[in-house]
Design a protein around this motif. Structure first.
Motif, PDB file in Angstrom:
ATOM      1  N   LEU A   1       0.802  -1.223   0.000  1.00 17.65           N
ATOM      2  CA  LEU A   1       0.000   0.000   0.000  1.00 17.65           C
ATOM      3  C   LEU A   1       0.838   1.278   0.000  1.00 17.65           C
ATOM      4  O   LEU A   1       0.315   2.349  -0.272  1.00 17.65           O
ATOM      5  N   ARG A   2       2.119   1.150   0.289  1.00 19.26           N
ATOM      6  CA  ARG A   2       2.954   2.354   0.400  1.00 19.26           C
ATOM      7  C   ARG A   2       2.947   3.182  -0.883  1.00 19.26           C
ATOM      8  O   ARG A   2       2.868   4.409  -0.851  1.00 19.26           O
ATOM      9  N   ASN A   3       3.009   2.515  -2.028  1.00 16.83           N
ATOM     10  CA  ASN A   3       3.079   3.233  -3.302  1.00 16.83           C
ATOM     11  C   ASN A   3       1.853   3.008  -4.175  1.00 16.83           C
ATOM     12  O   ASN A   3       1.903   3.235  -5.384  1.00 16.83           O
ATOM     13  N   VAL A   4       0.746   2.567  -3.561  1.00 18.24           N
ATOM     14  CA  VAL A   4      -0.464   2.328  -4.345  1.00 18.24           C
ATOM     15  C   VAL A   4      -0.959   3.650  -4.946  1.00 18.24           C
ATOM     16  O   VAL A   4      -0.914   4.707  -4.305  1.00 18.24           O
ATOM     17  N   SER A   5      -1.379   3.602  -6.197  1.00 23.02           N
ATOM     18  CA  SER A   5      -1.843   4.816  -6.870  1.00 23.02           C
ATOM     19  C   SER A   5      -3.195   5.269  -6.328  1.00 23.02           C
ATOM     20  O   SER A   5      -3.501   6.469  -6.292  1.00 23.02           O
ATOM     21  N   GLY A   6      -4.008   4.306  -5.932  1.00 23.32           N
ATOM     22  CA  GLY A   6      -5.317   4.652  -5.391  1.00 23.32           C
ATOM     23  C   GLY A   6      -5.999   3.418  -4.832  1.00 23.32           C
ATOM     24  O   GLY A   6      -5.692   2.289  -5.208  1.00 23.32           O
ATOM     25  N   ILE A   7      -6.934   3.658  -3.925  1.00 19.91           N
ATOM     26  CA  ILE A   7      -7.705   2.584  -3.306  1.00 19.91           C
ATOM     27  C   ILE A   7      -9.181   2.887  -3.499  1.00 19.91           C
ATOM     28  O   ILE A   7      -9.620   4.028  -3.326  1.00 19.91           O
ATOM     29  N   ILE A   8      -9.936   1.873  -3.869  1.00 16.44           N
ATOM     30  CA  ILE A   8     -11.393   2.006  -3.967  1.00 16.44           C
ATOM     31  C   ILE A   8     -11.996   1.170  -2.845  1.00 16.44           C
ATOM     32  O   ILE A   8     -11.682  -0.022  -2.712  1.00 16.44           O
ATOM     33  N   THR A   9     -12.832   1.780  -2.032  1.00 18.08           N
ATOM     34  CA  THR A   9     -13.463   1.046  -0.951  1.00 18.08           C
ATOM     35  C   THR A   9     -14.949   1.383  -0.888  1.00 18.08           C
ATOM     36  O   THR A   9     -15.424   2.271  -1.598  1.00 18.08           O
ATOM     37  N   ILE A  10     -15.674   0.677  -0.031  1.00 17.95           N
ATOM     38  CA  ILE A  10     -17.135   0.781  -0.041  1.00 17.95           C
ATOM     39  C   ILE A  10     -17.697   1.542   1.150  1.00 17.95           C
ATOM     40  O   ILE A  10     -18.884   1.828   1.183  1.00 17.95           O
ATOM     41  N   ARG A  11     -16.835   1.874   2.141  1.00 25.53           N
ATOM     42  CA  ARG A  11     -17.346   2.475   3.365  1.00 25.53           C
ATOM     43  C   ARG A  11     -16.405   3.555   3.876  1.00 25.53           C
ATOM     44  O   ARG A  11     -15.188   3.467   3.742  1.00 25.53           O
ATOM     45  N   GLU A  12     -16.970   4.576   4.492  1.00 25.47           N
ATOM     46  CA  GLU A  12     -16.194   5.647   5.111  1.00 25.47           C
ATOM     47  C   GLU A  12     -15.276   5.108   6.197  1.00 25.47           C
ATOM     48  O   GLU A  12     -14.124   5.521   6.321  1.00 25.47           O
ATOM     49  N   LYS A  13     -15.773   4.184   7.009  1.00 22.43           N
ATOM     50  CA  LYS A  13     -14.973   3.618   8.095  1.00 22.43           C
ATOM     51  C   LYS A  13     -13.733   2.910   7.565  1.00 22.43           C
ATOM     52  O   LYS A  13     -12.634   3.046   8.124  1.00 22.43           O
ATOM     53  N   ILE A  14     -13.880   2.174   6.464  1.00 21.73           N
ATOM     54  CA  ILE A  14     -12.734   1.479   5.874  1.00 21.73           C
ATOM     55  C   ILE A  14     -11.724   2.490   5.354  1.00 21.73           C
ATOM     56  O   ILE A  14     -10.506   2.323   5.523  1.00 21.73           O
ATOM     57  N   LYS A  15     -12.211   3.563   4.751  1.00 20.11           N
ATOM     58  CA  LYS A  15     -11.307   4.611   4.264  1.00 20.11           C
ATOM     59  C   LYS A  15     -10.517   5.224   5.409  1.00 20.11           C
ATOM     60  O   LYS A  15      -9.281   5.357   5.329  1.00 20.11           O
ATOM     61  N   GLU A  16     -11.204   5.591   6.480  1.00 19.54           N
ATOM     62  CA  GLU A  16     -10.535   6.265   7.595  1.00 19.54           C
ATOM     63  C   GLU A  16      -9.530   5.353   8.279  1.00 19.54           C
ATOM     64  O   GLU A  16      -8.407   5.775   8.591  1.00 19.54           O
ATOM     65  N   GLU A  17      -9.902   4.114   8.512  1.00 25.23           N
ATOM     66  CA  GLU A  17      -8.984   3.207   9.197  1.00 25.23           C
ATOM     67  C   GLU A  17      -7.783   2.868   8.323  1.00 25.23           C
ATOM     68  O   GLU A  17      -6.666   2.730   8.820  1.00 25.23           O
ATOM     69  N   THR A  18      -8.007   2.753   7.023  1.00 24.65           N
ATOM     70  CA  THR A  18      -6.902   2.474   6.109  1.00 24.65           C
ATOM     71  C   THR A  18      -5.941   3.655   6.045  1.00 24.65           C
ATOM     72  O   THR A  18      -4.714   3.486   6.106  1.00 24.65           O
ATOM     73  N   ALA A  19      -6.490   4.864   5.939  1.00 23.23           N
ATOM     74  CA  ALA A  19      -5.648   6.067   5.901  1.00 23.23           C
ATOM     75  C   ALA A  19      -4.836   6.201   7.180  1.00 23.23           C
ATOM     76  O   ALA A  19      -3.632   6.519   7.135  1.00 23.23           O
ATOM     77  N   ASN A  20      -5.470   5.938   8.322  1.00 25.83           N
ATOM     78  CA  ASN A  20      -4.769   6.071   9.595  1.00 25.83           C
ATOM     79  C   ASN A  20      -3.739   4.967   9.811  1.00 25.83           C
ATOM     80  O   ASN A  20      -2.613   5.227  10.264  1.00 25.83           O
TER      81      ASN A  20
END
Length: 263
Positions: free
Chosen positions: A30-49
């Motif tokens: 994930l360090r150099n991933v160009s982008g991530i597509i996810t289905i939920r706000e919670k998944i986005k926030e936890e992944t970013a953190n």
């Protein structure tokens, strides 16, 4: 292995439907991933953190609905096709029988609404009884698995649809993004849903009718209200309009736009 993709030196994107553990392989990937597509706000926030990723590199794109679910269908014709009584009050639940879904609330609720028959499409009576360890009242009928092309007919035949969710499962309460939600919304039928963060991220009071999670009496009361007609019918139209915005084609278009701007 997917973890070796960064070594190719090309842009890559990752669709994520659940939070990933903070492992060496995931950090490297994930360090150099160009982008991530996810289905939920919670998944986005936890992944970013968890992985210290810029939030603008993560797109939230919920699941979608096939265009055939948006076609208007007659309740009378649907019931005739499925050999269901025309004058019976019916509720519908669609989905596999998994422990994390909170299906054990259904017998408790349906005992309180004997005038409504609940059809469950997705599993057998034996599977459900084995899972919830409770006998079913007579007004719960399990139809087993049905062909996917038959599901719009079941939705058209229903007087109301049920979307479950339980506090007893973190996945059910916070993370799931059920595809049947958009199918329900497209059906132009009253939608009764558990007020979980997972359901409430997509469905609002303007489109659905919420009950308190794990409260069988409250679910029964909401079902009675729909049966009596004390349901704001504008919610049905609002839900349908939102479903139109979440077809699989529109989801694909949003993802392609995201990819093009992050290469």
């Amino acid at each position: 292995s997917f973890s070796l993709i960064p070594l190719l030196g090309i842009p890559y994107f990752f669709e994520m439907h659940g939070v990933k553990r903070n492992t060496l392989a995931h950090r490297f990937f994930l360090r150099n991933v160009s982008g991530i597509i996810t289905i939920r706000e919670k998944i986005k926030e936890e992944t970013a953190n968890t992985f210290s990723l810029p939030r603008e590199r993560i797109l939230i794109s919920p699941n979608g609905v096939a265009p055939e679910f948006l076609e208007v269908k007659s309740r009378e014709a649907a019931r005739k096709r499925l050999n269901l009584p025309q004058n019976q009050s019916t509720a519908l639940y669609i989905g596999k029988f998994y422990g994390w879904k909170g299906l054990d609330i259904l017998p408790q609720a349906l005992i309180l609404v004997p005038s409504i028959t609940l059809f469950l499409v997705g599993g057998t009576k034996k599977e459900l009884v084995t899972l919830i360890k409770t006998e079913l009242p007579k007004n719960i009928i399990c139809m087993g698995e049905r062909p996917h092309q038959e599901i719009p007919t079941w939705l058209a035949a229903a007087d109301m649809t049920l979307l479950l969710g339980t506090k007893r499962s973190a996945y059910s309460y916070h993370e799931t993004s059920p595809m049947k939600l958009f199918e329900y919304m497209a059906a132009r039928r009253p939608l009764i849903a558990s007020r979980t963060p997972a359901n409430s991220e997509t469905l609002t009071d303007a489109e659905g009718f919420f009950y308190e999670p794990d409260n069988a009496a409250d679910l029964a009361e909401k079902m009675k209200a729909v049966e009596k007609g004390t349901y704001d019918m504008q919610r049905i139209e609002n839900a349908f309009r939102k479903a139109e915005e979440h077809t699989w084609d529109r989801r694909a278009a949003r993802i392609m736009t995201f990819i093009k701007t992050h290469i």
